[in-house]
Design a protein around this motif. Structure first.
Motif, PDB file in Angstrom:
ATOM      1  N   TRP A  89       0.799  -1.396  -0.009  1.00 15.90           N
ATOM      2  CA  TRP A  89      -0.164   0.025   0.003  1.00 15.90           C
ATOM      3  C   TRP A  89       0.836   1.346   0.127  1.00 15.90           C
ATOM      4  O   TRP A  89       0.491   2.397  -0.881  1.00 15.90           O
ATOM      5  N   LEU A 117       0.268   8.099  -5.440  1.00 13.99           N
ATOM      6  CA  LEU A 117      -1.278   8.650  -5.445  1.00 13.99           C
ATOM      7  C   LEU A 117      -0.743  10.255  -6.233  1.00 13.99           C
ATOM      8  O   LEU A 117      -0.093  10.951  -5.666  1.00 13.99           O
ATOM      9  N   SER A 158      -0.970  13.855  -6.409  1.00 12.27           N
ATOM     10  CA  SER A 158      -1.086  14.789  -5.374  1.00 12.27           C
ATOM     11  C   SER A 158      -1.198  16.216  -5.817  1.00 12.27           C
ATOM     12  O   SER A 158      -1.208  16.510  -7.089  1.00 12.27           O
ATOM     13  N   ALA A 207      -6.822   7.261  -9.543  1.00 14.02           N
ATOM     14  CA  ALA A 207      -6.661   6.571  -8.221  1.00 14.02           C
ATOM     15  C   ALA A 207      -5.200   6.588  -7.812  1.00 14.02           C
ATOM     16  O   ALA A 207      -4.588   7.027  -6.873  1.00 14.02           O
ATOM     17  N   THR A 208      -4.290   6.310  -8.949  1.00 12.46           N
ATOM     18  CA  THR A 208      -2.944   6.036  -8.726  1.00 12.46           C
ATOM     19  C   THR A 208      -2.063   6.367  -9.896  1.00 12.46           C
ATOM     20  O   THR A 208      -2.646   6.459 -11.110  1.00 12.46           O
ATOM     21  N   SER A 237       1.228  -0.804  -8.988  1.00 11.52           N
ATOM     22  CA  SER A 237      -0.227  -0.583  -9.650  1.00 11.52           C
ATOM     23  C   SER A 237      -0.256  -1.513 -10.792  1.00 11.52           C
ATOM     24  O   SER A 237      -1.327  -1.896 -11.355  1.00 11.52           O
ATOM     25  N   LEU A 239     -10.534   2.841  -4.691  1.00 11.48           N
ATOM     26  CA  LEU A 239      -9.548   3.771  -4.843  1.00 11.48           C
ATOM     27  C   LEU A 239     -10.084   5.034  -5.926  1.00 11.48           C
ATOM     28  O   LEU A 239      -9.662   6.305  -5.825  1.00 11.48           O
ATOM     29  N   ARG A 291     -11.335   9.406  -5.594  1.00 14.15           N
ATOM     30  CA  ARG A 291     -10.734  10.762  -6.394  1.00 14.15           C
ATOM     31  C   ARG A 291     -11.901  11.418  -7.167  1.00 14.15           C
ATOM     32  O   ARG A 291     -11.552  12.500  -7.766  1.00 14.15           O
ATOM     33  N   ALA A 301       1.343   6.648  -1.320  1.00 12.39           N
ATOM     34  CA  ALA A 301       0.112   6.580  -0.515  1.00 12.39           C
ATOM     35  C   ALA A 301       0.544   6.452   1.072  1.00 12.39           C
ATOM     36  O   ALA A 301       1.389   6.016   1.453  1.00 12.39           O
TER      37      ALA A 301
END
Length: 274
Positions: free
Chosen positions: A41, A46, A48, A86-87, A93, A115, A119, A257
């Motif tokens: 995780w 992510l 930002s 989400a990522t 990922s 996830l 967003r 994250a």
């Protein structure tokens, strides 16, 4: 809670006994099915703030003023209403996407969709829910794979209250090759005539907000073509939502994250959606 939820909850201990919950990335034991271990995780990146007001591309600097746009969006303003990723696409990922799309781990769909949902912006009170439109697969690829991963994510987003599923509003009329490594003109030629609005669903779209759903956003060529079709058909706006977005430059300064492919995307420059 529905009867189905009660049954599923009652069966959870038995499922966990037969299939102990493990992290889908590294295989370590986790507390519950569909979760990630703390190590994996923390390796997800992510998007930002601060970020481009138009496409959500992270700037990597805290001195950018609110409402600023990135250079690609300034040069060629995108037609979409924003990108909710989400990522950022990195090794963890990528492994999640491959396990979901090619490894048969369809049970990852709820986690990936949660996830994504985190967003998505909240809609204004009184506004109708947006249409959740998955990027379509051609029927031959759908037949070979057995499912459309974007449709599974869109269905989970509907369950999360993020919109109304319109699974077949967009259709793919002809198969297209992988767009990785192709230039802009070549991508346009490959997609010409490939996507269309389902004539049986045209009545759904007039003056509706749309969320276009996919698993990975790479060059943006398919999403750009989809956005153009949806707007031409009468959509009020189209937002792009995905689990992973390829932005290699944003990974140069990793943002991880917080603690608790055979179709590998290529990095290609396209304004508004990379």
């Amino acid at each position: 809670m529905t009867i189905g939820s009660h049954i599923a909850q009652g069966l959870t201990p038995l499922i966990d006994l037969i299939y102990p919950p493990r992290c889908p990335i590294c295989g370590e034991s986790v507390a519950q099915q569909g979760g990630l271990c703390s190590s994996c995780w923390s390796e997800l990146v992510l998007p930002s703030e601060p970020a481009c007001a138009s496409c959500g591309r992270p700037f990597g600097s805290d001195v950018i003023s609110q409402g600023s746009q990135c250079a690609p969006c300034l040069a060629n303003p995108p037609r979409h209403a924003g990108i909710s990723a989400a990522t950022l696409y990195n090794d963890p990922s990528r492994r999640l996407v491959l396990a979901f799309k090619h490894g048969g781990k369809l049970g990852l769909a709820p986690m990936l969709a949660r996830l994504i949902a985190a967003r998505l912006p909240e809609r204004d009170e009184g506004d109708p829910p947006p249409l959740l439109v998955p990027v379509p697969l051609h029927r031959w690829r759908l037949w070979r794979r057995g499912f459309n991963q974007a449709a599974l994510l869109a269905r989970e987003l509907e369950k999360a209250g993020k919109g109304e599923l319109a699974v077949d509003l967009l259709i793919r009329r002809k198969p297209t090759p992988s767009l990785g490594g192709l230039g802009r003109k070549a991508r346009e030629r490959a997609l010409k005539g490939a996507l269309a609005i389902n004539p049986r669903r045209t009545g759904l779209i007039a003056n509706r907000d749309v969320t276009l759903v996919d698993d990975v956003l790479t060059s943006g060529a398919t999403s750009d073509a989809s956005v153009a079709l949806l707007l031409k058909a009468g959509a009020r706006s189209v937002r792009i939502a995905c689990f992973a977005r390829v932005l290699e430059e944003a990974l140069n300064a990793p943002r991880t994250a917080p603690a608790l492919d055979t179709e590998t995307p290529e990095v290609l420059g396209t304004s508004g959606a990379t």
